[in-house]
Scaffold this motif. Structure first.
Motif, PDB file in Angstrom:
ATOM      1  N   THR A 205      36.273   6.015  14.926  1.00 55.89           N
ATOM      2  CA  THR A 205      35.665   5.216  15.994  1.00 55.89           C
ATOM      3  C   THR A 205      36.760   4.522  16.797  1.00 55.89           C
ATOM      4  O   THR A 205      37.937   4.546  16.428  1.00 55.89           O
ATOM      5  CB  THR A 205      34.757   4.116  15.411  1.00 55.89           C
ATOM      6  OG1 THR A 205      35.588   3.218  14.651  1.00 55.89           O
ATOM      7  CG2 THR A 205      33.658   4.685  14.521  1.00 55.89           C
ATOM      8  N   THR A 206      36.320   3.864  17.865  1.00 57.65           N
ATOM      9  CA  THR A 206      37.241   3.075  18.689  1.00 57.65           C
ATOM     10  C   THR A 206      38.040   2.104  17.821  1.00 57.65           C
ATOM     11  O   THR A 206      39.271   2.091  17.849  1.00 57.65           O
ATOM     12  CB  THR A 206      36.435   2.270  19.735  1.00 57.65           C
ATOM     13  OG1 THR A 206      35.834   3.197  20.631  1.00 57.65           O
ATOM     14  CG2 THR A 206      37.305   1.306  20.505  1.00 57.65           C
ATOM     15  N   SER A 207      37.328   1.285  17.034  1.00 58.60           N
ATOM     16  CA  SER A 207      38.012   0.289  16.187  1.00 58.60           C
ATOM     17  C   SER A 207      38.993   0.957  15.249  1.00 58.60           C
ATOM     18  O   SER A 207      40.129   0.498  15.086  1.00 58.60           O
ATOM     19  CB  SER A 207      37.020  -0.479  15.319  1.00 58.60           C
ATOM     20  OG  SER A 207      36.079  -1.093  16.109  1.00 58.60           O
ATOM     21  N   GLU A 208      38.546   2.045  14.637  1.00 59.56           N
ATOM     22  CA  GLU A 208      39.402   2.718  13.657  1.00 59.56           C
ATOM     23  C   GLU A 208      40.655   3.323  14.304  1.00 59.56           C
ATOM     24  O   GLU A 208      41.736   3.311  13.716  1.00 59.56           O
ATOM     25  CB  GLU A 208      38.601   3.794  12.921  1.00 59.56           C
ATOM     26  CG  GLU A 208      37.547   3.202  11.993  1.00 59.56           C
ATOM     27  CD  GLU A 208      36.486   4.207  11.546  1.00 59.56           C
ATOM     28  OE1 GLU A 208      35.699   3.849  10.647  1.00 59.56           O
ATOM     29  OE2 GLU A 208      36.429   5.332  12.095  1.00 59.56           O
ATOM     30  N   ASN A 209      40.483   3.837  15.527  1.00 54.51           N
ATOM     31  CA  ASN A 209      41.656   4.363  16.236  1.00 54.51           C
ATOM     32  C   ASN A 209      42.681   3.257  16.481  1.00 54.51           C
ATOM     33  O   ASN A 209      43.891   3.498  16.422  1.00 54.51           O
ATOM     34  CB  ASN A 209      41.242   5.002  17.567  1.00 54.51           C
ATOM     35  CG  ASN A 209      41.020   6.500  17.447  1.00 54.51           C
ATOM     36  OD1 ASN A 209      41.965   7.273  17.319  1.00 54.51           O
ATOM     37  ND2 ASN A 209      39.758   6.914  17.473  1.00 54.51           N
TER      38      ASN A 209
ATOM     39  N   ALA B 235      42.142  -6.612  11.125  1.00 50.59           N
ATOM     40  CA  ALA B 235      40.830  -6.879  11.714  1.00 50.59           C
ATOM     41  C   ALA B 235      40.957  -7.857  12.878  1.00 50.59           C
ATOM     42  O   ALA B 235      40.373  -7.657  13.957  1.00 50.59           O
ATOM     43  CB  ALA B 235      39.890  -7.440  10.644  1.00 50.59           C
ATOM     44  N   GLU B 236      41.764  -8.878  12.679  1.00 50.50           N
ATOM     45  CA  GLU B 236      41.921  -9.904  13.707  1.00 50.50           C
ATOM     46  C   GLU B 236      42.540  -9.315  14.978  1.00 50.50           C
ATOM     47  O   GLU B 236      42.062  -9.519  16.087  1.00 50.50           O
ATOM     48  CB  GLU B 236      42.799 -11.023  13.145  1.00 50.50           C
ATOM     49  CG  GLU B 236      42.772 -12.282  13.987  1.00 50.50           C
ATOM     50  CD  GLU B 236      43.710 -13.349  13.421  1.00 50.50           C
ATOM     51  OE1 GLU B 236      44.262 -14.109  14.214  1.00 50.50           O
ATOM     52  OE2 GLU B 236      43.897 -13.385  12.182  1.00 50.50           O
ATOM     53  N   LYS B 237      43.626  -8.570  14.774  1.00 46.66           N
ATOM     54  CA  LYS B 237      44.332  -7.971  15.912  1.00 46.66           C
ATOM     55  C   LYS B 237      43.430  -6.975  16.648  1.00 46.66           C
ATOM     56  O   LYS B 237      43.384  -6.945  17.885  1.00 46.66           O
ATOM     57  CB  LYS B 237      45.586  -7.249  15.397  1.00 46.66           C
ATOM     58  CG  LYS B 237      46.441  -6.660  16.467  1.00 46.66           C
ATOM     59  CD  LYS B 237      47.234  -7.742  17.132  1.00 46.66           C
ATOM     60  CE  LYS B 237      48.101  -7.205  18.241  1.00 46.66           C
ATOM     61  NZ  LYS B 237      48.935  -8.254  18.819  1.00 46.66           N
ATOM     62  N   THR B 238      42.715  -6.169  15.880  1.00 47.66           N
ATOM     63  CA  THR B 238      41.853  -5.153  16.483  1.00 47.66           C
ATOM     64  C   THR B 238      40.764  -5.818  17.330  1.00 47.66           C
ATOM     65  O   THR B 238      40.518  -5.414  18.474  1.00 47.66           O
ATOM     66  CB  THR B 238      41.240  -4.262  15.377  1.00 47.66           C
ATOM     67  OG1 THR B 238      42.308  -3.702  14.614  1.00 47.66           O
ATOM     68  CG2 THR B 238      40.393  -3.145  15.963  1.00 47.66           C
ATOM     69  N   ASN B 239      40.152  -6.853  16.793  1.00 52.63           N
ATOM     70  CA  ASN B 239      39.115  -7.559  17.556  1.00 52.63           C
ATOM     71  C   ASN B 239      39.677  -8.196  18.815  1.00 52.63           C
ATOM     72  O   ASN B 239      39.060  -8.153  19.885  1.00 52.63           O
ATOM     73  CB  ASN B 239      38.456  -8.653  16.698  1.00 52.63           C
ATOM     74  CG  ASN B 239      37.579  -8.030  15.632  1.00 52.63           C
ATOM     75  OD1 ASN B 239      37.097  -6.910  15.787  1.00 52.63           O
ATOM     76  ND2 ASN B 239      37.399  -8.746  14.528  1.00 52.63           N
TER      77      ASN B 239
ATOM     78  N   ALA C 269      43.217   3.868  24.092  1.00 57.44           N
ATOM     79  CA  ALA C 269      44.606   4.290  23.835  1.00 57.44           C
ATOM     80  C   ALA C 269      45.581   3.157  24.175  1.00 57.44           C
ATOM     81  O   ALA C 269      46.595   2.981  23.484  1.00 57.44           O
ATOM     82  CB  ALA C 269      44.926   5.541  24.644  1.00 57.44           C
ATOM     83  N   ILE C 270      45.264   2.383  25.195  1.00 54.74           N
ATOM     84  CA  ILE C 270      46.134   1.249  25.558  1.00 54.74           C
ATOM     85  C   ILE C 270      46.060   0.177  24.466  1.00 54.74           C
ATOM     86  O   ILE C 270      47.086  -0.367  24.048  1.00 54.74           O
ATOM     87  CB  ILE C 270      45.755   0.682  26.945  1.00 54.74           C
ATOM     88  CG1 ILE C 270      46.079   1.718  28.034  1.00 54.74           C
ATOM     89  CG2 ILE C 270      46.496  -0.631  27.217  1.00 54.74           C
ATOM     90  CD1 ILE C 270      45.539   1.367  29.409  1.00 54.74           C
ATOM     91  N   ALA C 271      44.853  -0.092  23.987  1.00 57.20           N
ATOM     92  CA  ALA C 271      44.696  -1.062  22.897  1.00 57.20           C
ATOM     93  C   ALA C 271      45.477  -0.595  21.669  1.00 57.20           C
ATOM     94  O   ALA C 271      46.201  -1.364  21.035  1.00 57.20           O
ATOM     95  CB  ALA C 271      43.219  -1.242  22.555  1.00 57.20           C
TER      96      ALA C 271
ATOM     97  N   ILE D  16      40.283  -5.450  21.403  1.00 54.19           N
ATOM     98  CA  ILE D  16      39.014  -4.930  21.910  1.00 54.19           C
ATOM     99  C   ILE D  16      38.418  -5.901  22.936  1.00 54.19           C
ATOM    100  O   ILE D  16      37.944  -5.501  23.996  1.00 54.19           O
ATOM    101  CB  ILE D  16      38.048  -4.675  20.726  1.00 54.19           C
ATOM    102  CG1 ILE D  16      38.470  -3.380  20.018  1.00 54.19           C
ATOM    103  CG2 ILE D  16      36.602  -4.596  21.192  1.00 54.19           C
ATOM    104  CD1 ILE D  16      37.673  -3.052  18.770  1.00 54.19           C
ATOM    105  N   LYS D  17      38.528  -7.167  22.632  1.00 53.08           N
ATOM    106  CA  LYS D  17      38.030  -8.194  23.560  1.00 53.08           C
ATOM    107  C   LYS D  17      38.853  -8.217  24.829  1.00 53.08           C
ATOM    108  O   LYS D  17      38.317  -8.225  25.941  1.00 53.08           O
ATOM    109  CB  LYS D  17      38.120  -9.569  22.895  1.00 53.08           C
ATOM    110  CG  LYS D  17      36.775 -10.143  22.569  1.00 53.08           C
ATOM    111  CD  LYS D  17      36.858 -11.650  22.397  1.00 53.08           C
ATOM    112  CE  LYS D  17      35.575 -12.122  21.759  1.00 53.08           C
ATOM    113  NZ  LYS D  17      35.835 -13.044  20.653  1.00 53.08           N
ATOM    114  N   MET D  18      40.176  -8.236  24.649  1.00 55.54           N
ATOM    115  CA  MET D  18      41.062  -8.344  25.813  1.00 55.54           C
ATOM    116  C   MET D  18      40.816  -7.199  26.786  1.00 55.54           C
ATOM    117  O   MET D  18      40.823  -7.386  27.991  1.00 55.54           O
ATOM    118  CB  MET D  18      42.528  -8.358  25.369  1.00 55.54           C
ATOM    119  CG  MET D  18      43.485  -8.516  26.526  1.00 55.54           C
ATOM    120  SD  MET D  18      45.143  -8.934  26.000  1.00 55.54           S
ATOM    121  CE  MET D  18      45.677  -7.408  25.295  1.00 55.54           C
TER     122      MET D  18
END
Ligand SMILES: Nc1ncnc2c1ncn2[C@@H]1O[C@H](COP(=O)(O)OP(=O)(O)O)[C@@H](O)[C@H]1O
Ligand SMILES: [Mg+2]
Length: 251
Positions: free
Chosen positions: A99-103, A119-123, A151-153, A126-128
């Motif tokens: 998924t997006t998060s997992e990527n 988890a913190e960084k990924t969230n 891909a940018i995230a 995703i928000k940014m």
């Protein structure tokens, strides 16, 4: 931040030696967004791959911070690529089974970050980048522009010193391309990301602070953004006319 000195590269085949880069030098400052432009075949991808450490230059220096990439051994290069560089490709290179998060988590898992930190960084990313609504979707469920924002995230996941992007809008329609360029804009503003983007598209380049034009293996022109984006775009068009030589085509 990034310093290139007199980079030279020749591709050697049985029949012919092709002298692609004939001494390229330039600097990129921290927080700067630089576009590299030039006609197809002018060596843009070769140059980006040399900056990435994917291929070695024949001569010259590539300094990322205080590290000389051409002197680094394989292990150090691999480490630098994982922790100090983020990559964005024309064809996204997401993993379809994730998924997006997992990527976005994957590069963080590879360097053994703690679960909570991941988890913190990924969230945060995703928000940014405004991709909350697709966080649990798979690449085949979303548009090209969304894929590229993921891909940018992902490229930012390990706090790289620099983001290297090769034609990131090359496979996108103009509206998706705009959303991707706005994502670059956001990361530059929010976290002062340093970005080097290869593009042959003037509109894409108008999002950057400075344009370096390659032709026949050399840096032939530079254009610094001084004005608003609309005027900058006009300047880019006349700049490209000069670089690509409308006069050449008429010869
Ligand atoms: N691995 C290779 N072997 C031989 N020639 C190559 C190789 N990669 C690229 N080239 C040639 O080098 C030139 C520059 O390629 P490239 O860096 O991909 O240009 P650009 O990205 O500006 O289109 C092209 O003429 C290409 O055909
Ligand atoms: Mg290319």
């Amino acid at each position: 931040m990034l310093k290139l000195e007199n980079i030279k590269k020749t591709y050697r085949t049985k029949e012919i030696n092709y002298f692609v880069l004939k001494g390229i030098s330039f600097n990129v400052k921290k927080g700067e967004f630089v576009s590299i432009m030039g006609p197809s075949g002018s060596g843009k991808t070769t140059l980006l791959n040399i900056i990435s450490g994917f291929i070695p230059a024949d001569e010259g220096k590539v300094l990322l911070g205080d590290k000389d990439l051409l002197k680094a051994n394989k292990d150090l290069l691999a480490e630098l690529r994982q922790s100090e560089m983020g990559f964005v490709f024309q064809d996204f290179m997401l993993i379809d089974a994730l998924t997006t998060s997992e990527n976005i988590m994957l590069p963080q898992i590879i360097i053994n970050k703690k679960k909570e930190e991941i988890a913190e960084k990924t969230n945060y990313l995703i928000k940014m980048l405004g991709i909350e609504d697709i966080a649990d979707k798979y690449p085949n469920e979303i548009s090209g522009g969304q894929k590229q924002r993921i891909a940018i995230a992902r490229a930012l996941a390990n706090n790289p010193k620099i983001i290297l992007a090769d034609e990131p809008t090359g496979n996108l329609d103009s509206k998706s391309a705009q959303s991707v360029l706005e994502a670059f804009f956001i990361i530059r503003k929010e976290i002062r990301a340093t970005i080097v983007m290869v593009t042959h598209d003037a509109v894409s380049a108008s999002y950057s602070d400075r344009i370096i034009a390659l032709k026949d293996g050399k840096v032939v022109e530079e254009l610094q953004k001084k004005d608003n984006q609309r005027n900058y775009l006009d300047q880019i068009f006349s700049f490209l006319g000069k670089v690509n030589g409308v006069s050449n085509e008429l010869k």
